[in-house]
Design an enzyme around this catalytic site. Structure first.
Site, PDB file in Angstrom:
ATOM      1  N   LYS A 259      -6.453  -4.383   2.750  1.00  0.00           N
ATOM      2  CA  LYS A 259      -7.015  -3.134   3.263  1.00  0.00           C
ATOM      3  C   LYS A 259      -8.544  -3.150   3.176  1.00  0.00           C
ATOM      4  O   LYS A 259      -9.122  -3.812   2.305  1.00  0.00           O
ATOM      5  CB  LYS A 259      -6.476  -1.941   2.464  1.00  0.00           C
ATOM      6  CG  LYS A 259      -5.003  -1.666   2.653  1.00  0.00           C
ATOM      7  CD  LYS A 259      -4.574  -0.490   1.790  1.00  0.00           C
ATOM      8  CE  LYS A 259      -3.099  -0.180   1.954  1.00  0.00           C
ATOM      9  NZ  LYS A 259      -2.791   0.361   3.284  1.00  0.00           N
ATOM     10  N   ARG A 331       8.180  -0.229   4.134  1.00  0.00           N
ATOM     11  CA  ARG A 331       9.449  -0.242   4.869  1.00  0.00           C
ATOM     12  C   ARG A 331      10.336  -1.405   4.427  1.00  0.00           C
ATOM     13  O   ARG A 331      11.555  -1.329   4.514  1.00  0.00           O
ATOM     14  CB  ARG A 331       9.170  -0.302   6.370  1.00  0.00           C
ATOM     15  CG  ARG A 331       8.523  -1.566   6.878  1.00  0.00           C
ATOM     16  CD  ARG A 331       7.862  -1.396   8.221  1.00  0.00           C
ATOM     17  NE  ARG A 331       6.678  -0.556   8.105  1.00  0.00           N
ATOM     18  CZ  ARG A 331       5.917  -0.219   9.144  1.00  0.00           C
ATOM     19  NH1 ARG A 331       6.208  -0.663  10.356  1.00  0.00           N
ATOM     20  NH2 ARG A 331       4.850   0.537   8.981  1.00  0.00           N
TER      21      ARG A 331
END
Length: 482
Positions: A259, A331
């Site tokens: 990130k 996920r």
């Protein structure tokens, strides 16, 4: 801070807070105090009979009485006392009382206001996380008494909810160095004291069960992953389970797809904290429901053995997943956790909660969380619970088109698509990815993307605990789904 209920307005408090309903002046509203004010204070109040307060504002009067100074706080009510209004009133009154350095206050609630809901919101307004400050702020308010309100109040249940929400928030506010997957799991194991069966599966057990997606996400960290299964059985065994699943990424660097600014990613385990708070509350109040809750706990780090873009991993369900982006890790762990719970417990319905996509923030700001339901029935149940608690949802489509965006030429499915814009990924496609690992013919399922509601102004909100528990109690009480 202690919060207690009284059926009548007690006298000799340091301060009184009164709700001024629309059309009333403060003097008229103060009549609810009755004999709590001595004659001198009552006379002083008459001298300011025209005093008013606007809706949504808090005004303060300091009066002299026989027993010394008395502070009166007036909150201007709007047209209704819905969940939003209760939250606003609790937040603003607490702030005003704290700013005035009040230590003992009485808040007189209108007959139409939900007293239990106000209790919880008041406790939430008082929450702070300063355990790591060398000089924490002094606690200004020692006791608040609530008088009046609507409905019969279960004080123990109110405190149980307040505590569960506060504990959930504290988990989220802990720094990642203090709340590794193992330390989080150890803390959750304490739920055994409430009658919750807790099973912590370490990496060796994850390997044995084939929970490879969870293992893969946690491979880059020195702190190994684990899966925690929490079972609370308050109904007959044959009543079946409602299931909850929470994303528990204790720190999310993004992995190899690192990130740009991960400084707040210690809170990427919010879903797990919300699920923990929900099952804690249900156990504390001895709810007549059966619930199984699972949280996959990992750190997503770019270590020497980290998951790489292009890797293909076989999931617990047997489907192979191509890793298109290592920052789409939530996920992956949810897919294995939910497939495992469905296989082992066959729940009647399952809801997962996760801080999953940045686009959820862009769509709804902090107002609503995105809901992705497998059926209109489940959507209606969850939306109703949201309206009751003020933790609002908005259903989004689950067309197959969005699932097709996750197709892979080398595996059964890919974990990422950037078609959502801004490189943030599509929350709908993320939901469709998760759907691929739940058999919705056997279990009703919904995904809630709460990335935008649970961490605001660098502090956790506890959003979701009341929503999930209300949904379960409304639809699975006594073990009989309605």
């Amino acid at each position: 801070m202690m919060i207690q209920f009284k059926s009548t307005v007690p006298g000799k408090a340091g301060a009184y807070a009164i709700c001024v309903e629309k059309g009333l002046k403060a003097f008229a509203a103060a009549a609810v105090l009755g004999k709590a004010l001595d004659s001198d204070t009552a006379k002083a109040l008459k001298k300011v009979a025209d005093f008013t307060v606007d809706a949504g504002d808090v005004a303060n009067l300091t009066l002299a009485g026989k027993d010394g100074r008395i502070d009166l706080f007036f909150y201007g009510a709007g047209k209704s006392f819905d969940a939003d209004s209760i939250k606003d009133m609790a937040k603003k009154l607490y702030a005003a009382l704290a700013a005035a350095k009040v230590q003992d206050a009485v808040i007189v609630l209108p007959e139409k206001l939900d007293a239990g809901g106000f209790y919880v919101q008041l406790s939430m307004a008082a929450y702070s996380f300063d355990k790591y400050k060398t000089k924490p702020a002094a606690k200004k308010i020692k006791k608040i008494t609530l008088a009046g309100g609507k409905g019969k109040v279960d004080a123990d249940a109110c405190k149980a909810m307040a505590d569960a929400v506060a504990n959930s928030r504290a988990y989220v506010d802990e720094p990642a160095n203090a709340l590794t997957p193992q330390k989080f799991a150890q803390s959750l194991a304490k739920l055994k004291d409430l009658g919750v069966k807790v099973n912590v599966m370490d990496r060796q057990q994850l390997e044995k069960e084939g929970l490879n997606l969870i293992i893969a996400v946690g491979r880059g960290s020195a702190n190994p992953p684990c899966l925690v299964i929490m079972q609370y059985q308050g109904a007959l065994a044959n009543a079946g389970y409602a299931a909850l699943a929470g994303k528990g990424v204790c720190f999310d660097s993004g992995g190899i797809n690192i990130k740009d600014a991960p400084e707040e990613m210690f809170q990427d385990m919010t879903g797990a904290a919300i699920v923990a708070g929900a099952i804690e509350y249900l156990a504390r109040v001895k709810a007549r429901v059966n619930v199984v809750a699972t949280v996959a706990l990992v750190e997503n780090m770019p270590g020497c053995d980290a998951l790489k873009p292009g890797d293909i991993i076989k999931s617990y369900k047997g489907k192979t997943v191509e890793i298109a982006n290592t920052d789409a890790e939530g996920r992956l762990i949810l897919a294995d956790a939910m497939a495992y719970v469905q296989d082992k417990f066959a729940p009647k319905a399952m809801v997962d909660v996760a801080t999953l996509t940045g686009l959820a923030v862009m769509m709804f700001k902090e107002r609503r969380a995105a809901l992705f339901p497998s059926s209109d029935k489940l959507a209606a149940q969850l939306e109703k619970a949201g309206e009751k608690t003020g933790e609002l949802l908005w259903s989004l489509p689950m067309d197959d088109y969005y699932g097709d965006l996750m197709k892979s030429s080398r595996a059964d499915i890919s974990n990422y698509t950037s078609t959502g814009g801004g490189g943030r990924g599509s929350p709908i496609s993320a939901a469709k990815f998760l759907e691929a690992f739940v058999d919705t013919r056997k279990t009703q399922w919904a995904h809630i993307d709460l990335a935008n509601t649970t961490f605001i102004d660098r502090m956790s909100t506890g959003w979701g605990v009341r929503l999930l528990t209300t949904w379960i109690l409304d639809n699975f009480a006594n073990g009989k789904p309605r």
